[in-house]
Design a protein around this motif. Structure first.
Motif, PDB file in Angstrom:
ATOM      1  N   MET A 103      -4.967 -17.950   3.762  1.00  0.00           N
ATOM      2  CA  MET A 103      -3.109 -18.075   3.218  1.00  0.00           C
ATOM      3  C   MET A 103      -2.163 -17.753   4.417  1.00  0.00           C
ATOM      4  N   PRO A 104      -1.266 -17.438   4.842  1.00  0.00           N
ATOM      5  CA  PRO A 104       0.195 -17.418   5.835  1.00  0.00           C
ATOM      6  C   PRO A 104      -0.589 -15.506   5.907  1.00  0.00           C
ATOM      7  N   GLU A 105      -0.146 -15.336   7.720  1.00  0.00           N
ATOM      8  CA  GLU A 105      -0.360 -13.721   7.548  1.00  0.00           C
ATOM      9  C   GLU A 105       0.722 -13.727   6.889  1.00  0.00           C
ATOM     10  N   ALA A 106       2.088 -14.102   6.963  1.00  0.00           N
ATOM     11  CA  ALA A 106       3.014 -13.173   6.346  1.00  0.00           C
ATOM     12  C   ALA A 106       2.707 -12.815   4.558  1.00  0.00           C
ATOM     13  N   LEU A 107       2.748 -13.707   3.995  1.00  0.00           N
ATOM     14  CA  LEU A 107       1.926 -13.613   2.614  1.00  0.00           C
ATOM     15  C   LEU A 107       0.673 -12.095   2.672  1.00  0.00           C
ATOM     16  N   ILE A 108       0.259 -12.639   3.017  1.00  0.00           N
ATOM     17  CA  ILE A 108      -1.375 -11.872   3.465  1.00  0.00           C
ATOM     18  C   ILE A 108      -0.163 -10.138   3.875  1.00  0.00           C
ATOM     19  N   ASP A 109       1.004  -9.915   4.746  1.00  0.00           N
ATOM     20  CA  ASP A 109       1.488  -8.619   5.148  1.00  0.00           C
ATOM     21  C   ASP A 109       2.490  -8.700   4.179  1.00  0.00           C
ATOM     22  N   ALA A 110       2.957  -9.151   2.996  1.00  0.00           N
ATOM     23  CA  ALA A 110       4.067  -8.710   1.691  1.00  0.00           C
ATOM     24  C   ALA A 110       3.047  -8.435   0.742  1.00  0.00           C
ATOM     25  N   ILE A 111       1.222  -8.880   0.163  1.00  0.00           N
ATOM     26  CA  ILE A 111       0.740  -8.625  -0.736  1.00  0.00           C
ATOM     27  C   ILE A 111       0.292  -6.751  -0.187  1.00  0.00           C
ATOM     28  N   ARG A 112      -0.147  -6.669   1.283  1.00  0.00           N
ATOM     29  CA  ARG A 112      -0.145  -5.574   1.607  1.00  0.00           C
ATOM     30  C   ARG A 112       0.726  -4.408   1.351  1.00  0.00           C
ATOM     31  N   SER A 113       1.807  -5.134   1.481  1.00  0.00           N
ATOM     32  CA  SER A 113       3.030  -3.824   1.452  1.00  0.00           C
ATOM     33  C   SER A 113       3.711  -3.171   0.023  1.00  0.00           C
ATOM     34  N   GLN A 114       3.344  -4.138  -0.868  1.00  0.00           N
ATOM     35  CA  GLN A 114       3.805  -4.071  -2.205  1.00  0.00           C
ATOM     36  C   GLN A 114       2.439  -2.934  -2.488  1.00  0.00           C
ATOM     37  N   LEU A 115       0.738  -3.664  -2.052  1.00  0.00           N
ATOM     38  CA  LEU A 115      -0.129  -2.738  -2.619  1.00  0.00           C
ATOM     39  C   LEU A 115       0.291  -1.260  -2.206  1.00  0.00           C
ATOM     40  N   GLU A 116       0.911  -1.468  -0.384  1.00  0.00           N
ATOM     41  CA  GLU A 116       0.758   0.064  -0.408  1.00  0.00           C
ATOM     42  C   GLU A 116       2.001   1.007  -1.315  1.00  0.00           C
ATOM     43  N   LYS A 117       3.299   0.458  -1.390  1.00  0.00           N
ATOM     44  CA  LYS A 117       4.392   0.912  -1.719  1.00  0.00           C
ATOM     45  C   LYS A 117       3.919   1.560  -3.646  1.00  0.00           C
ATOM     46  N   ARG A 118       2.808   0.505  -3.820  1.00  0.00           N
ATOM     47  CA  ARG A 118       2.379   1.015  -5.231  1.00  0.00           C
ATOM     48  C   ARG A 118       1.380   2.521  -4.773  1.00  0.00           C
ATOM     49  N   ILE A 119       0.470   2.944  -4.182  1.00  0.00           N
ATOM     50  CA  ILE A 119      -0.275   3.230  -3.888  1.00  0.00           C
ATOM     51  C   ILE A 119       0.606   4.755  -3.538  1.00  0.00           C
ATOM     52  N   SER A 120       1.474   4.503  -2.801  1.00  0.00           N
ATOM     53  CA  SER A 120       2.177   5.649  -1.914  1.00  0.00           C
ATOM     54  C   SER A 120       3.083   6.138  -3.457  1.00  0.00           C
ATOM     55  N   MET A 121       3.783   5.262  -4.535  1.00  0.00           N
ATOM     56  CA  MET A 121       4.410   5.689  -4.801  1.00  0.00           C
ATOM     57  C   MET A 121       3.782   6.118  -6.650  1.00  0.00           C
ATOM     58  N   LYS A 122       2.268   5.807  -6.430  1.00  0.00           N
ATOM     59  CA  LYS A 122       1.078   6.124  -7.645  1.00  0.00           C
ATOM     60  C   LYS A 122       1.931   5.561  -8.486  1.00  0.00           C
ATOM     61  N   ALA A 123       1.752   4.117  -8.547  1.00  0.00           N
ATOM     62  CA  ALA A 123       2.094   3.395  -9.361  1.00  0.00           C
ATOM     63  C   ALA A 123       1.439   2.065 -10.058  1.00  0.00           C
ATOM     64  N   LEU A 124       0.047   2.735  -9.689  1.00  0.00           N
ATOM     65  CA  LEU A 124      -1.355   2.180  -9.876  1.00  0.00           C
ATOM     66  C   LEU A 124      -0.962   1.627 -11.153  1.00  0.00           C
ATOM     67  N   ALA A 125      -1.437   0.642 -11.868  1.00  0.00           N
ATOM     68  CA  ALA A 125      -1.873   0.800 -13.118  1.00  0.00           C
ATOM     69  C   ALA A 125      -3.752   1.096 -13.556  1.00  0.00           C
ATOM     70  N   LEU A 126      -3.940   2.335 -13.563  1.00  0.00           N
ATOM     71  CA  LEU A 126      -5.449   3.077 -13.575  1.00  0.00           C
ATOM     72  C   LEU A 126      -5.584   2.858 -15.236  1.00  0.00           C
ATOM     73  N   PRO A 127      -7.306   2.052 -15.247  1.00  0.00           N
ATOM     74  CA  PRO A 127      -7.514   2.234 -16.395  1.00  0.00           C
ATOM     75  C   PRO A 127      -7.763   3.582 -16.665  1.00  0.00           C
ATOM     76  N   MET A 128      -8.208   3.306 -18.368  1.00  0.00           N
ATOM     77  CA  MET A 128      -9.099   4.432 -18.974  1.00  0.00           C
ATOM     78  C   MET A 128      -9.949   4.844 -19.453  1.00  0.00           C
ATOM     79  N   LEU A 129     -10.466   6.229 -18.712  1.00  0.00           N
ATOM     80  CA  LEU A 129     -11.124   6.384 -18.701  1.00  0.00           C
ATOM     81  C   LEU A 129     -11.988   6.688 -20.161  1.00  0.00           C
ATOM     82  N   PRO A 130     -13.242   6.076 -20.913  1.00  0.00           N
ATOM     83  CA  PRO A 130     -13.358   6.159 -22.487  1.00  0.00           C
ATOM     84  C   PRO A 130     -13.217   7.567 -22.699  1.00  0.00           C
ATOM     85  N   GLN A 131     -13.013   7.343 -23.901  1.00  0.00           N
ATOM     86  CA  GLN A 131     -12.996   9.165 -24.597  1.00  0.00           C
ATOM     87  C   GLN A 131     -14.069   9.321 -24.933  1.00  0.00           C
TER      88      GLN A 131
END
Length: 281
Positions: A1-29
């Motif tokens: 995969m081109p480095e530019a695409l890897i950087d784009a994925i990393r940027s989106q991942l870091e944005k979700r982490i910083s904004m606490k916008a991750l789709a966190l799974p629920m812990l079974p009750q």
């Protein structure tokens, strides 16, 4: 995969982490309830048995493991109350938590085998951590859970990267997601630990497990889990245990585990392998 695409994925991942916008799974009750019972000084075996019995599938799974050769080599048990009385609440709660967590709570289509591998590594770490704590006469109560969840951020990073790639119609490989998991698992794992309201020692372990800086909190537990990872790596590898080389490992030395201690742990290796195998089913 081109480095530019890897950087784009990393940027989106870091944005979700910083904004606490991750789709966190629920812990079974039921897992949450088991944790609550274990941490309640007023709880007893009857309460734990009642909780496990409320889920027939879980009750059957727990009893099968409790009656396995790994846990009960000499006598079979017929009730949860009997199993808890013989094995103890801590052992039974560990079995219940291992049974209710695992790969099934993560959505990682196409990477199911990788999630399973992460989970099996975590189980091996948890079982060895418990034995190392016992050997060193340290606090055993939290070490299993801390070992089990020390890299829980990895599958969350994985499913987030998969989601980002799918949105952009990109194809990712295991080498790339492994790189992202290694880099971001600590921060993501700590977010998940807070989301699940896990004991603080779990968060400290997630934070410190891959750090080269000495932990400022729960240092004893973190050191125990790090040492457990050394033993677990051999468990999941060729099982060519060399007491001398293990004794010389810096992580083992930091735990003040001497050659005799390591040898005594290795004498339990077969039993530990059986326990890991039972819990992974």
């Amino acid at each position: 995969m081109p480095e530019a695409l890897i950087d784009a994925i990393r940027s989106q991942l870091e944005k979700r982490i910083s904004m606490k916008a991750l789709a966190l799974p629920m812990l079974p009750q039921v897992t949450t309830q088991v944790l609550s019972l274990v941490n309640d000084v007023n709880s007893d075996a009857a309460a734990l048995a009642k909780l496990i019995q409320s889920d027939q599938a879980l009750a059957g799974h727990v009893m099968r493991i409790a009656n396995s050769a790994a846990y009960s080599p000499n006598a079979k048990m017929t009730s949860l109350q009997q199993a808890i009385a013989r094995l103890g609440m801590q052992n039974m709660s560990d079995i219940a938590m291992a049974a209710t967590m695992g790969p099934k709570i993560f959505d990682a289509k196409g990477f199911e085998s990788l999630v399973k591998q992460i989970w099996e590594d975590s189980l091996a770490t948890a079982v060895w951590a418990r034995e190392i704590a016992r050997q060193g006469r340290r606090n055993v109560e939290s070490t299993f859970l801390c070992g089990l969840l020390c890299q829980i951020g990895r599958p969350v990073v994985l499913q987030t990267v998969i989601d980002i790639a799918n949105q952009d119609e990109l194809t990712i490989d295991e080498a790339l997601v492994t790189q992202f998991m290694q880099q971001y698992q600590s921060e993501v794992g700590q977010q998940l630990a807070k989301h699940w309201q896990l004991p603080v020692a779990v968060g400290h372990t997630i934070e410190g497990i891959n750090s080269t800086v000495a932990p400022s909190h729960s240092a004893d537990v973190v050191a125990t889990v790090k040492a457990a990872q050394v033993f677990a790596a051999v468990t999941l590898g060729d099982r060519n245990y060399q007491a001398d080389s293990l004794s010389a490992d810096p992580t083992i030395i930091e735990m003040n585990l001497y050659a005799d201690d390591v040898q005594q742990l290795l004498e339990k290796a077969e039993s530990i392998h059986n326990t890991i195998a039972e819990l992974s089913l």
